[in-house]
Motif scaffolding. Structure first.
Motif, PDB file in Angstrom:
ATOM      1  N   ARG A 119       0.744   4.008  -2.858  1.00 44.54           N
ATOM      2  CA  ARG A 119       0.362   5.368  -2.476  1.00 44.54           C
ATOM      3  C   ARG A 119       1.392   6.381  -2.971  1.00 44.54           C
ATOM      4  O   ARG A 119       1.041   7.486  -3.400  1.00 44.54           O
ATOM      5  N   ALA A 143       0.823  -1.204   0.000  1.00 41.48           N
ATOM      6  CA  ALA A 143       0.000   0.000   0.000  1.00 41.48           C
ATOM      7  C   ALA A 143       0.862   1.260   0.000  1.00 41.48           C
ATOM      8  O   ALA A 143       0.557   2.227  -0.705  1.00 41.48           O
ATOM      9  N   GLU A 196      -9.997  -7.871  -2.435  1.00 37.40           N
ATOM     10  CA  GLU A 196      -8.673  -7.349  -2.106  1.00 37.40           C
ATOM     11  C   GLU A 196      -8.270  -6.214  -3.050  1.00 37.40           C
ATOM     12  O   GLU A 196      -7.648  -5.238  -2.619  1.00 37.40           O
ATOM     13  N   ALA A 238     -10.172  -3.194  -1.979  1.00 40.88           N
ATOM     14  CA  ALA A 238      -9.643  -2.705  -0.702  1.00 40.88           C
ATOM     15  C   ALA A 238      -8.323  -1.964  -0.894  1.00 40.88           C
ATOM     16  O   ALA A 238      -8.089  -0.926  -0.256  1.00 40.88           O
ATOM     17  N   LEU A 239      -7.442  -2.476  -1.781  1.00 37.66           N
ATOM     18  CA  LEU A 239      -6.177  -1.789  -2.024  1.00 37.66           C
ATOM     19  C   LEU A 239      -6.418  -0.399  -2.589  1.00 37.66           C
ATOM     20  O   LEU A 239      -5.783   0.571  -2.172  1.00 37.66           O
ATOM     21  N   GLY A 257      -9.099   1.432  -2.175  1.00 38.25           N
ATOM     22  CA  GLY A 257      -9.644   2.254  -1.107  1.00 38.25           C
ATOM     23  C   GLY A 257      -8.577   2.729  -0.149  1.00 38.25           C
ATOM     24  O   GLY A 257      -8.574   3.894   0.288  1.00 38.25           O
ATOM     25  N   GLU A 258      -7.648   1.846   0.183  1.00 36.76           N
ATOM     26  CA  GLU A 258      -6.591   2.179   1.142  1.00 36.76           C
ATOM     27  C   GLU A 258      -5.605   3.197   0.578  1.00 36.76           C
ATOM     28  O   GLU A 258      -5.016   3.986   1.339  1.00 36.76           O
ATOM     29  N   THR A 259      -5.429   3.200  -0.728  1.00 45.04           N
ATOM     30  CA  THR A 259      -4.413   4.056  -1.338  1.00 45.04           C
ATOM     31  C   THR A 259      -4.995   5.258  -2.068  1.00 45.04           C
ATOM     32  O   THR A 259      -4.257   6.023  -2.690  1.00 45.04           O
TER      33      THR A 259
END
Length: 295
Positions: free
Chosen positions: A197, A193, A228, A231-232, A234-236
C-alpha cells in the motif's frame, strides 16, 4: 491508468528496437518482463534459455519448457538494466545474464544484496552489480526517472542474511508517472499489504502458480494462488493485476482458463482489480488515453 494491448507482429526484437513515449511492458514467460521506458530497456527476471532443462534432466521435475522463449538473449537489441528478484535459476539465469552482459557492456544488474557472491560466481562482474536492500530506493538509470523501491518477499518464508538483508525481494517500479509492483516470488505474509500500500502501485505483476505439500516436500517453494493475488490487489487498492508464473513448467503452473474465468467474473461484477493474462504476442502500453484501452 488505462492499459492498451499492442500486437507484436515483428516480435519482441522489432518492438524493442523502436523507442516509445511513456512506459510499456511485455511478458517474457514465467516471472520475466521487459519494460520500455522511453528509449531505455529494463528486464526483470529474464529466463531466456533452457539451462534448467539441462540441470534437471532425468529428475522428478525435468523443467522442460511448455513454451519457447519469446526472444533469444543474444537477439535482444538493447538492454540498459536487468533486475533480479532472487537467485533461483528461472529468475537469475546465468545462461541469460552472461549473454546479456557480454552483448550490452553498459548494462547493470540489480540483485538482492545477499546474492552478490552468487552473482559473481555465476560470472557477472562485481562493478556491474547494483545491490538492492528492502527499504532503500534505487535510481540505477540516471538518464531516466526510473526509481526502484525494493520490499521483502516471502518465497514460502522470509529469508535474511546475518546482516538482516532479504534474499527474496519485490520491487516498486516508478517511471514517467506510472507505478508498478513486481512481487518476485511471494506468498502472503504479515505486513505485506502495508508495504504494498505504501508503494501506491496502479498495476501489480504477481505470480499465481500457488503452492502445495508435494512441491514443498520436493524443495519447490510456491507463490500466491490466483485468489490470493486478486485479494492482495483488492486490499491494497491496486486497479489492475497481470498474472504470471504459469505456462512454463508443467509441475509448477496455473491453468490459463482459470485466470480467464476469474478475469471475466471481475469484469462482469465491475470489481477491482481488473485481471489480465499476458501472452508473448502482445505488449501492454501503460497510460494511453485511447477508447480501445483493454482491461
Amino acid at each position: 491508468m488505462r492499459i492498451d494491448r499492442q500486437a507484436l507482429p515483428d516480435g519482441l526484437a522489432g518492438w524493442l528496437a523502436e523507442p516509445n513515449e511513456g512506459v510499456a511492458l511485455a511478458w517474457l514467460g514465467q516471472a520475466g518482463f521487459v519494460l520500455r521506458i522511453g528509449a531505455a530497456v529494463v528486464l526483470v527476471d529474464p529466463y531466456l534459455s533452457d539451462s534448467l532443462a539441462t540441470k534437471y534432466r532425468d529428475t522428478r521435475f525435468p523443467h522442460t519448457r511448455m513454451m519457447p522463449a519469446p526472444i533469444a538473449a543474444d537477439a535482444v537489441p538493447r538492454v540498459d538494466l536487468v533486475v533480479c528478484t532472487h537467485r533461483h535459476g528461472d529468475h537469475m539465469d546465468p545462461d541469460t545474464l552472461l549473454v546479456l552482459a557480454e552483448r550490452h557492456p553498459d548494462c547493470r544488474f540489480v540483485i538482492p544484496a545477499p546474492e552478490q557472491h552468487h552473482a559473481v560466481a555465476l560470472g557477472l562482474k562485481a562493478r556491474r552489480l547494483v545491490l538492492a536492500e528492502a527499504g532503500q530506493a534505487l535510481r540505477p538509470l540516471p538518464q531516466t526517472d526510473l526509481v526502484l523501491r525494493p520490499v521483502p518477499a516471502a518465497h514460502e518464508r522470509l529469508q535474511q542474511d546475518a546482516r538482516g538483508r532479504h534474499h527474496f525481494l519485490g520491487y516498486g517500479i516508478e517511471a514517467h508517472g506510472r507505478r508498478l509492483y513486481h512481487s518476485g516470488d511471494c506468498i502472503p505474509f504479515a505486513g505485506l499489504a502495508a508495504l504494498v500500500r505504501a508503494l501506491t502501485p496502479e498495476l501489480a505483476l504477481l505470480p499465481v502458480n500457488g503452492r502445495d505439500s508435494e512441491r514443498a516436500a520436493a524443495g519447490v517453494p510456491g507463490n500466491f494462488t490466483l485468489h490470493e493475488a486478486v485479494a492482495l490487489c483488492g486490499e491494497t487498492g491496486i486497479a489492475t493485476l497481470i498474472a504470471h508464473h504459469f505456462g512454463l513448467f508443467a509441475f509448477n503452473t496455473a491453468d490459463p482458463a482459470a485466470i480467464d474465468a476469474m478475469a471475466a467474473r471481475q469484469a462482469e461484477a465491475g470489481l477491482r482489480p481488473g485481471l489480465l493474462r499476458p501472452d508473448t504476442r502482445h505488449a501492454f502500453l501503460l497510460g494511453r488515453e485511447t477508447p480501445d484501452a483493454g482491461r
